[in-house]
Design an enzyme around this catalytic site. Sequence first.
Site, mmCIF file in Angstrom:
data_model
loop_
_atom_site.group_PDB
_atom_site.id
_atom_site.type_symbol
_atom_site.label_atom_id
_atom_site.label_comp_id
_atom_site.label_asym_id
_atom_site.label_seq_id
_atom_site.Cartn_x
_atom_site.Cartn_y
_atom_site.Cartn_z
ATOM 1 N N GLY A 46 38.865 41.056 42.003
ATOM 2 C CA GLY A 46 39.475 41.119 43.327
ATOM 3 C C GLY A 46 40.269 42.401 43.477
ATOM 4 N N GLN A 51 46.352 48.088 46.814
ATOM 5 C CA GLN A 51 46.111 48.624 45.467
ATOM 6 C C GLN A 51 45.433 49.987 45.488
ATOM 7 O OE1 GLN A 51 44.419 44.657 43.989
ATOM 8 N NE2 GLN A 51 45.304 45.558 42.145
ATOM 9 N N CYS A 90 45.682 41.956 36.235
ATOM 10 C CA CYS A 90 45.612 42.671 37.507
ATOM 11 C C CYS A 90 45.250 44.125 37.237
ATOM 12 C CB CYS A 90 46.968 42.592 38.200
ATOM 13 S SG CYS A 90 47.045 43.515 39.742
ATOM 14 N N LEU A 91 44.367 44.681 38.056
ATOM 15 C CA LEU A 91 43.955 46.072 37.865
ATOM 16 C C LEU A 91 45.123 47.045 38.026
ATOM 17 C CD1 LEU A 91 40.555 46.069 39.802
ATOM 18 C CD2 LEU A 91 40.911 46.011 37.325
ATOM 19 N N HIS A 132 45.989 35.292 44.197
ATOM 20 C CA HIS A 132 46.459 36.550 43.596
ATOM 21 C C HIS A 132 46.387 37.690 44.612
ATOM 22 C CE1 HIS A 132 46.630 39.469 40.067
ATOM 23 N NE2 HIS A 132 46.219 40.235 41.055
ATOM 24 N N GLU A 133 45.259 37.808 45.295
ATOM 25 C CA GLU A 133 45.074 38.932 46.220
ATOM 26 C C GLU A 133 45.957 38.792 47.453
ATOM 27 O OE1 GLU A 133 43.690 41.429 44.999
ATOM 28 O OE2 GLU A 133 42.808 40.349 43.331
ATOM 29 N N HIS A 136 49.383 40.048 46.858
ATOM 30 C CA HIS A 136 49.497 41.512 46.904
ATOM 31 C C HIS A 136 49.903 41.991 48.299
ATOM 32 C CE1 HIS A 136 48.298 43.287 43.104
ATOM 33 N NE2 HIS A 136 47.202 42.554 43.019
HETATM 34 NI NI NI Z 1 46.062 42.236 41.310
#
Ligand code: NI
Length: 152
Positions: A46, A51, A90-91, A132-133, A136
Amino acid sequence: MAIRLIRKEPDEVLRKTSREVTAFDDRLAQLLDDMYDTMYDAGGVGLAAVQVGILKRAVVVDTREEGERYELVNPKLVYKKGEREVTEGCLSVPGVSGYVKRPEKVIVRAQDRTGETFEVEATGLLAQAFCHEIEHLDGGLFIDKVTEYIDD
Ligand code: NI
């Protein structure tokens, strides 16, 4: 289509609140396409627009497992049920993983890239990724809710 730079913690943009999308135009479509490229290139499931430094309420999710991919514009969690403990990463927080609590089931209402509203029901990893997304978009990171970190 292009791979964009993924912002990493402690980049302050990650803590900002993203704005509602009101223009369902070519720029939004380009952003979503680039977000898919960036997510796949990084091996994530995701990615939220913030991000890649864009404060728009837009996310892409592809868990592979579920065999479907989703783009959610202006997503809202309208229902959640149950709770389970899961491992998460998380990226934007590379090399870190930990346990967090996530709902077992959620319903998300969102718009697609043309502005059409839809609802999607999700369980398991897909539900986890949606939560999660969406966090953000309000400046949240999973490390805010980790109960225990996992040593690699
Ligand atoms: Ni993330």
